[in-house]
Structure formats: structure tokens, C-alpha cells
Design an enzyme around this catalytic site. Structure first.
Site, PDB file in Angstrom:
ATOM      1  N   HIS A   1      -8.172 -16.411  19.857  1.00 49.23           N
ATOM      2  CA  HIS A   1      -8.572 -15.014  19.662  1.00 49.23           C
ATOM      3  C   HIS A   1      -7.385 -14.093  19.851  1.00 49.23           C
ATOM      4  O   HIS A   1      -7.293 -13.392  20.857  1.00 49.23           O
ATOM      5  CB  HIS A   1      -9.678 -14.637  20.645  1.00 49.23           C
ATOM      6  CG  HIS A   1     -10.875 -15.531  20.547  1.00 49.23           C
ATOM      7  ND1 HIS A   1     -11.273 -16.377  21.548  1.00 49.23           N
ATOM      8  CD2 HIS A   1     -11.744 -15.713  19.521  1.00 49.23           C
ATOM      9  CE1 HIS A   1     -12.352 -17.046  21.153  1.00 49.23           C
ATOM     10  NE2 HIS A   1     -12.652 -16.663  19.927  1.00 49.23           N
TER      11      HIS A   1
ATOM     12  N   VAL B   1       0.886  -1.171   0.000  1.00 48.25           N
ATOM     13  CA  VAL B   1       0.000   0.000   0.000  1.00 48.25           C
ATOM     14  C   VAL B   1       0.920   1.216   0.000  1.00 48.25           C
ATOM     15  O   VAL B   1       1.715   1.378   0.930  1.00 48.25           O
ATOM     16  CB  VAL B   1      -0.905   0.027   1.256  1.00 48.25           C
ATOM     17  CG1 VAL B   1      -1.756   1.287   1.266  1.00 48.25           C
ATOM     18  CG2 VAL B   1      -1.786  -1.216   1.326  1.00 48.25           C
TER      19      VAL B   1
ATOM     20  N   GLY C   1      -9.474  -7.224  14.658  1.00 45.62           N
ATOM     21  CA  GLY C   1      -9.076  -7.533  16.031  1.00 45.62           C
ATOM     22  C   GLY C   1      -7.818  -6.818  16.474  1.00 45.62           C
ATOM     23  O   GLY C   1      -7.587  -6.665  17.686  1.00 45.62           O
TER      24      GLY C   1
END
Ligand code: SF4
Length: 398
Positions: free
Chosen positions: A333, A103, A366
Site C-alpha cells: 500500500h 497534460v 492513494g
């Protein structure tokens, strides 16, 4: 948007969790989880029940337990049934199987004139890279995807990213322990994959998880539960446990369908602990422990609950991944690494998810989470992302 609703049915696994609660947390009962699943008539197709006819047809959950390996019954509210489906109806183009590898600001170095985004096919090396021009960029590749890219970009095209990229990564203070019944014929695979939650103390939760019948290969990812301060001690304990009760191991290895016989105890805590992600010598992302508040691979409360469940099920407790040998904590997680702060010295993004140092650039996954929620974080992630999107003016008002 995810249409989360309470799990309406308990099966054998949940009854085992109830027995555990009676023993270990008197007065606390397991509660049904709120899950993103359509609980209409089982197996029957229904026209869009959620979005006033704008969404896809859905089918009622059959409680097959296979949510984590992919719902084959059109009942789980995955993003392609809600956000992505509706975005496509509004003209969004979804480029599947593409990985963003670069990017770069186009024109102005702060990105105020847009960005050039480079993509490469993620499933083949034979096709060439492509480039897109974008006015703005939102990083939402999950913690491992987003942080890997941001760390690479900080070394090159986006040097003004906060020095905190990759820091304050959290594991939700988790522990994953399976318990396999060695006697009896309870079917642990029936129910939704994450079906009940028990608050075991003021900062801890235990969740019941399962895999669908036939997912026996997961057995290979669990090793005997052994704790200890170093790998040799844990290996010794594994060996002595084997010789103390070889019959139990024999029965464990002969279990025909591991998923039908096993439940997975997912223990999560709000207590804080962090690790850091950096790029190694060959440009690969690696984790490191910095500071004292590191996650531990062996949470005493989780192990004690697993040992109790072992007795209730007359089963065998096993620990996920290489945890028992390497002592590295596992997590379902992973969170943080591009956390919110009031300036680039305290965070990678601001309170509206905008990346410090660049214009029209956000992080919405997240990696923005700045604490261990001690529960599954998906609703938190979508809620904060929706809030960030609400801060972007409509095209008509720009
Ligand atoms: S239990 Fe999970 S995988 Fe099975 S039908 Fe329900 S949502 Fe789908």
C-alpha cells in the site's frame, strides 16, 4: 459503492491466526475484515444486488482465495462492477489500455481554458499517440502512475506544481512475511484473500492474506527471513539458518502448492515514516530516504509474530521480495507524494483535492493520503475521492 461487508467465514488460516492471538495478544481476537465481495449464495448468479437493478448481475463468493490475482467468479466488487459500470451507463467513455504521457494547459497557462491530454497505447508501440481536449483533469493512476506523471510534468508542461510532488511518500509501515506449513494438511488457500485482522497494539494491525490454490509461483518472490544491520550479516544468517535445519528448507522447496500451504502475514502500522520519489538522470522515478523517520525493512513486532506463527504451523517464515538481502522495505500500500496541505508550501492539493497552481485539476488516488492509516487504504481513498467529486457542481448548476 464498494458494498464492503464482513467476511462471513473463517477457515484453516483464520484458525491459525486465532491461535496466534491467544499466545501473542491475550484478550484480542481476530475480527473479520470488511471486504468488497458479494457474499450471496455461493457460485449462484443473482441480478444486481446493490444498485436497484442499475448494476450488473453478480455471483456469490466461493471462498477460493484468489481475489488478489483476479476473481474468476464475478463475486469481487471491482470498480468495473460499480463506479465504472454505472459511469458508462451515464455516457462516460472508457479508453482501456491507454497511458497518459502528457497534460498541457490549452490557452491559459493555469489551465482555466482546459487541457490537452496525450495518450499512448500501453500494450503496443505500433500504434500512434492520440490527443484529447479536456475541460478538467483528474489524476487517479495510483501512486506510482500519478507521481511518475506529475514529476515529469513539473519538469515541463506544469512547472507551477508544488515543490512537494513526490515528497511524503508513505509505506503504511508495512511488513509482508509468509509462513508455509511443512507438516499437516491444512488448506490455507480457502477463504477470501484478506479475511481477518488482529489489533496487536495501539498502533499496529496484523492481517491474514492468502492466494488461491495453484498460485505457487508466488513462492519465488519470498526469501528466507533474516534480519540484521547490513546485507552481509543477513546473508550470513540466511546461510546459518539453512545449515542449522536443511530438512526444513528441503521440505519448503518440495511443497507442491505453495498457496495451499502458506499464509501471508501483512503487518501495518499508523506510526509515521516517509520516503521521497524523484526523477533520476534518465527520467526514471526512484526513491530516496530523506530525514530520520524512514520506514524500516525489519519491524521487530512483525518478525516476532511471524516466528510464533512458524511454531504454531510447524512451518517456515519467509520475507517478501528483496527485503532480506537489500534491506528495502516492501509494501502492498504505497501512499502519498501528492498530499493535502493548506498552500503549495505544505501540500500538492488542497482539502478538496484541487491541485495548487492549476484550475480544474484534481488528484484522487492513494497519492493524496497524508498519513499511514495502518489498515488497507481503499475505503479511505474512495471516501475522500467521493467527497472531492461532491464539491464539483452538477452540469446543470454551472
Ligand atoms: S474468494 Fe475472492 S476470488 Fe474467490 S470467489 Fe470470492 S471474491 Fe472471488
Amino acid at each position: 459503492m464498494l458494498s464492503a461487508s464482513p467476511n462471513p467465514k473463517f477457515f484453516d488460516g483464520e484458525h491459525a491466526l486465532k491461535s496466534l492471538a491467544q499466545e501473542a495478544t491475550p484478550g484480542a481476537e481476530p475480527a473479520p475484515t470488511h471486504v468488497a465481495v458479494y457474499f450471496g449464495p455461493e457460485g449462484e448468479e443473482t441480478p444486481d444486488p446493490y444498485f436497484e437493478g442499475q448494476g450488473p448481475a453478480r455471483s456469490g463468493c466461493t471462498f477460493c482465495g484468489a481475489c488478489m490475482t483476479g476473481c474468476r467468479h464475478n463475486a469481487k466488487n471491482t470498480l468495473d462492477k460499480n463506479y465504472l459500470y454505472l459511469a458508462q451507463q451515464l455516457g462516460a467513455e472508457i479508453l482501456a489500455e491507454q497511458e497518459v504521457v502528457a497534460v498541457e494547459p490549452a490557452g491559459s497557462p493555469d489551465g482555466s481554458q482546459g487541457y490537452e491530454v496525450t495518450l499512448r497505447p500501453s500494450t503496443t508501440w505500433l500504434k500512434p499517440k492520440t490527443k484529447l481536449q479536456a475541460k478538467g483533469v483528474i489524476f487517479a493512476g495510483g501512486v506510482l502512475g500519478t507521481l511518475n506523471l506529475l514529476l515529469q510534468l513539473k519538469r515541463g508542461a506544469l512547472p507551477n506544481l508544488s515543490p512537494l510532488v513526490g515528497q511524503q511518500v508513505r509505506t503504511n509501515n508495512e511488513s509482508l512475511i509468509s509462513v508455509t506449513q511443512l507438516e499437516g494438511d491444512a488448506d490455507m488457500s480457502q477463504g477470501v484473500a484478506i479475511s481477518a485482522i488482529l489489533e496487536t497494539d495501539a498502533h499496529s494491525h496484523l492481517e491474514l492474506c492468502r492466494y488461491g490454490a495453484g498460485s505457487g509461483a508466488w513462492k519465488l518472490s519470498f526469501l528466507p527471513l533474516a534480519e540484521g544491520s547490513n546485507g552481509w550479516i543477513r546473508l550470513w544468517r540466511m546461510a546459518t539458518d539453512f545449515f542449522r535445519d536443511p530438512v526444513a528448507y528441503w521440505k519448503y522447496f518440495r511443497v507442491k502448492d505453495w498457496a495451499k500451504s502458506s499464509l501471508v502475514m501483512l503487518f501495518m502500522q499508523t506510526l509515521d515514516s516517509t520516503v521521497t520519489f524523484t526523477l533520476g538522470r534518465f527520467g526514471r522515478m526512484q526513491s530516496a530516504v530523506v530525514g530520520k523517520d524512514k520506514p524500516t525493512a525489519f519491524i521487530p513486532e512483525a518478525i516476532s509474530l511471524a516466528r510464533r506463527m512458524e511454531r504454531i504451523l510447524k512451518g517456515k517464515a519467509m520475507m517478501f521480495g528483496l527485503t532480506p538481502i537489500a534491506g528495502i522495505p516492501g509494501t502492498a500500500h504505497i501512499l502519498g507524494g501528492a498530499v493535502m496541505g493548506k498552500d503549495p508550501q505544505t501540500g500538492v492539493i488542497d482539502k478538496d483535492n484541487r491541485v495548487f497552481g492549476y484550475e480544474n485539476m484534481l488528484v484522487c488516488d492513494g497519492s493524496m493520503i497524508s498519513a499511514n492509516p495502518g489498515v488497507n487504504p481503499s475505503l479511505t481513498i474512495t471516501a475522500i475521492s467521493e467527497r472531492a467529486m461532491s464539491r464539483i457542481p452538477d452540469k446543470a448548476n454551472r
